[in-house]
Design an enzyme around this catalytic site. Structure first.
Site, PDB file in Angstrom:
ATOM      1  N   ASN A 107       0.798  -1.225   0.000  1.00  0.00           N
ATOM      2  CA  ASN A 107       0.000   0.000   0.000  1.00  0.00           C
ATOM      3  C   ASN A 107       0.831   1.276   0.000  1.00  0.00           C
ATOM      4  O   ASN A 107       0.390   2.314  -0.496  1.00  0.00           O
ATOM      5  CB  ASN A 107      -0.922  -0.025   1.228  1.00  0.00           C
ATOM      6  N   SER A 159      -4.185   3.562  -8.325  1.00  0.00           N
ATOM      7  CA  SER A 159      -4.908   4.834  -8.295  1.00  0.00           C
ATOM      8  C   SER A 159      -5.782   4.945  -9.533  1.00  0.00           C
ATOM      9  O   SER A 159      -5.584   4.226 -10.520  1.00  0.00           O
ATOM     10  CB  SER A 159      -3.902   5.997  -8.267  1.00  0.00           C
ATOM     11  N   TYR A 174       3.809   9.921 -11.487  1.00  0.00           N
ATOM     12  CA  TYR A 174       2.873   9.227 -10.603  1.00  0.00           C
ATOM     13  C   TYR A 174       1.957   8.296 -11.399  1.00  0.00           C
ATOM     14  O   TYR A 174       1.790   7.120 -11.056  1.00  0.00           O
ATOM     15  CB  TYR A 174       2.048  10.255  -9.829  1.00  0.00           C
ATOM     16  N   SER A 177       3.744   5.244 -12.672  1.00  0.00           N
ATOM     17  CA  SER A 177       4.019   4.272 -11.604  1.00  0.00           C
ATOM     18  C   SER A 177       2.762   3.482 -11.264  1.00  0.00           C
ATOM     19  O   SER A 177       2.828   2.280 -10.990  1.00  0.00           O
ATOM     20  CB  SER A 177       4.563   4.986 -10.364  1.00  0.00           C
ATOM     21  N   LYS A 178       1.612   4.150 -11.303  1.00  0.00           N
ATOM     22  CA  LYS A 178       0.357   3.491 -10.953  1.00  0.00           C
ATOM     23  C   LYS A 178      -0.114   2.554 -12.067  1.00  0.00           C
ATOM     24  O   LYS A 178      -0.641   1.474 -11.811  1.00  0.00           O
ATOM     25  CB  LYS A 178      -0.706   4.547 -10.627  1.00  0.00           C
TER      26      LYS A 178
END
Length: 278
Positions: A107, A159, A174, A177-178
């Site tokens: 997480n 996400s 970001y 990466s998600k």
């Protein structure tokens, strides 16, 4: 009524399967706050033993203290999730203490730097990908030898960004990466299925946590594309974001035998926000 009582073994039957809930062990990265803490508290209330891994040891200890106050069994480990040696040692300590790992909730993560491609430095990019994507790989890599003994569940926090939403200009590192976490989850779901290890990924939208505190925004006004959303841009709740405990209930479902035939699946938990904003 507490479900976790020292010295008493409780079991439940799900779909014909008997599961001794007080013997199951869950490992949660980023367990010191937000979704990680809420999930740790909920899984502990459901009778699982909890190991939290966080680089903020004070917050980690607070989570463990709350679990113990409620009669649960938990302990905290200090580790940088992107460092293989520290994560390998963390899982070895968990195994030494309880002799098993059943659930891994990968997480922990950051928002990192949000900036134009010209302002985003290679170091910014590497840092976000390392903490979000590489650490997911490392967490799962060092958990697998323990999960293979009896099977289990891996849950990854991705996400809406990078999976359904691409309108947050500047969130390039970001979002990548998600998106990578989703691909990683599906690869692992196939590879680990023979060991009865399920791997799923959750994609939260706006959640009432402190993750925005580690977001650095650089000159985003120069690249923003103006978009006017309806008032109340979360269709299910208006302007109200979800609570960490709403996400924790999804984590609990994916950790439990109730989801025994679900693997390689991404689940969005955002009140339809991403369908409006994507």
């Amino acid at each position: 009524m507490k479900r976790a009582i020292d010295g008493i073994l409780k079991s439940r039957r799900v779909g014909g399967e008997i599961m001794a809930v007080t013997e199951r062990v869950a490992v949660i990265t980023g367990g010191g706050s937000g979704i990680g803490r809420a999930s740790a508290l909920l899984l502990a209330r459901e009778g699982m033993k909890i190991a939290t891994i966080d680089r903020d040891f004070e917050e980690n200890l607070e989570t463990v203290a709350k679990i113990k106050e409620d009669g649960g069994d938990a302990f905290a480990l200090l580790a940088e999730i992107s460092r293989p040696g520290e994560m390998s040692q963390a899982f070895a300590e968990i195994d030494s203490r309880w002799g098993r790992v059943d659930v891994v909730f990968a997480n922990a993560g950051i928002n990192g730097v949000w900036a134009s491609i010209e302002d985003l430095t290679p170091e910014d990019w590497d840092n976000t990908l390392e903490i979000n994507l590489k650490s997911t790989f490392i967490t799962v890599k060092y958990a697998v030898p323990y999960l293979k003994r009896q099977g289990g569940s891996i849950i990854v926090t991705s996400s809406v960004n990078g999976t359904r939403v691409f309108s947050n200009t500047g969130a390039t590192a970001y979002a990548c990466s998600k998106a990578g976490q989703v691909a990683f989850t599906k690869m692992m779901a196939v590879e680990l299925a023979r060991y009865k290890i399920r791997v799923n990924v959750i994609c939260p939208g706006s959640i009432d946590t402190n993750i925005d505190e580690n977001t650095e925004q650089i000159n985003l006004e120069a690249i923003e594309i103006p978009v006017e959303y309806p008032e109340g841009n979360i269709p299910l709740t208006g302007k109200k974001p979800a609570s960490p405990f709403q996400v924790a209930h999804l984590v609990h479902f994916l950790a439990s035998p109730a989801s025994s035939h679900i693997t390689g699946t991404e689940i969005w938990i955002d009140g339809a926000e991403s369908l409006l904003q994507g």
